[in-house]
Motif scaffolding. Structure first.
Motif, PDB file in Angstrom:
ATOM      1  N   ILE A 138      36.327  37.493  45.554  1.00  0.00           N
ATOM      2  CA  ILE A 138      37.454  36.991  44.619  1.00  0.00           C
ATOM      3  C   ILE A 138      38.704  36.656  45.310  1.00  0.00           C
ATOM      4  O   ILE A 138      39.528  35.824  44.922  1.00  0.00           O
ATOM      5  CB  ILE A 138      37.490  37.973  43.582  1.00  0.00           C
ATOM      6  N   TYR A 141      38.556  33.396  46.979  1.00  0.00           N
ATOM      7  CA  TYR A 141      38.450  32.027  45.960  1.00  0.00           C
ATOM      8  C   TYR A 141      40.051  31.817  45.426  1.00  0.00           C
ATOM      9  O   TYR A 141      40.249  30.805  45.454  1.00  0.00           O
ATOM     10  CB  TYR A 141      37.675  32.809  44.923  1.00  0.00           C
ATOM     11  N   TRP A 172      42.886  38.459  33.454  1.00  0.00           N
ATOM     12  CA  TRP A 172      42.180  39.725  34.107  1.00  0.00           C
ATOM     13  C   TRP A 172      42.673  40.680  33.243  1.00  0.00           C
ATOM     14  O   TRP A 172      42.162  41.618  33.123  1.00  0.00           O
ATOM     15  CB  TRP A 172      42.787  39.727  35.633  1.00  0.00           C
ATOM     16  N   VAL A 180      36.181  34.927  34.463  1.00  0.00           N
ATOM     17  CA  VAL A 180      35.667  33.874  34.920  1.00  0.00           C
ATOM     18  C   VAL A 180      35.993  32.552  33.923  1.00  0.00           C
ATOM     19  O   VAL A 180      36.369  31.630  33.844  1.00  0.00           O
ATOM     20  CB  VAL A 180      34.359  33.850  35.838  1.00  0.00           C
TER      21      VAL A 180
END
Length: 213
Positions: A138, A141, A172, A180
């Protein structure tokens, strides 16, 4: 707005239409990868409407959604920023691009050997991918995508990076398990700001002056 097949389809069609306008308005071939980003993200939301219609699961629409959201965007965004960025910023942009390539490789492997599953959770969609060291993936990314925009050296792209970064924090905090899906929806809507960025590029000279020692 609640997420649903209808909402994803409508939002996706609208964002994709903006993407078409961005591509048409782009005057530099270097800007085309980023100009096409709303088109890709709009198509991505339309694909998610098919995931909704299928009731989630592990079908072709789920796999297509995951391929775009995970490995493809991890490379597309930093590569597009590198193409469009001013020359002075291109060397440092190699770092988020390298991060994106490494992250995409890990995600591609995960998608190839383990099934990705979509699950409807109220008015959101959750995707489950079995990743080794998910925190590291993550981080790589986000550095590849948000980080590339923030260090692009372009004010319009920096602002887009700030908006998407704030959206990541909000998604989040509110929907950790559906991060996502919700963040990709947020990024798709915010990406319409690229139309303003493309229009602003008309006022910039197509080539930067060569610096002499």
């Amino acid at each position: 707005m609640c997420w649903s097949a209808t909402a994803d389809l409508a939002a996706g069609a609208a964002v994709a239409a903006v993407g078409v306008a961005c591509v048409i308005r782009a005057r530099r071939k270097e800007d085309l990868p980023l100009a096409a980003l709303p088109l890709l993200l709009g198509a991505h939301q339309i694909i998610e409407s098919l995931v909704w219609d299928a009731g989630g699961g592990t079908g072709p629409a789920t796999v297509a959604w995951a391929v775009i959201a995970l490995p493809l965007l991890a490379v597309w965004v930093p590569a597009g920023v590198l193409c469009a960025a001013p020359r002075r910023a291109r060397r440092r942009l190699l770092f988020p691009l390298a991060s994106g390539i490494a992250t995409a490789a890990a995600l591609t492997y995960a998608l190839a050997v383990r099934p990705v599953r979509a699950e409807i959770r109220g008015h959101t969609m959750g995707y489950a991918v079995d990743l080794a060291q998910p925190e590291l993936v993550i981080a790589g990314y986000l550095f590849a995508t948000v980080g590339a925009l923030l260090i692009s050296g372009d004010r319009g792209l920096w602002l887009l990076g700030v908006l998407i970064g704030v959206g990541a924090a909000i998604c989040w905090s509110l929907w950790e398990l559906e991060f996502v899906s919700t963040w990709c929806a947020f990024a798709a809507v915010v990406s319409v700001a690229l139309l303003c960025w493309v229009n602003s590029r008309d006022a910039v000279a197509p080539y930067e002056p060569v610096e002499h020692a």
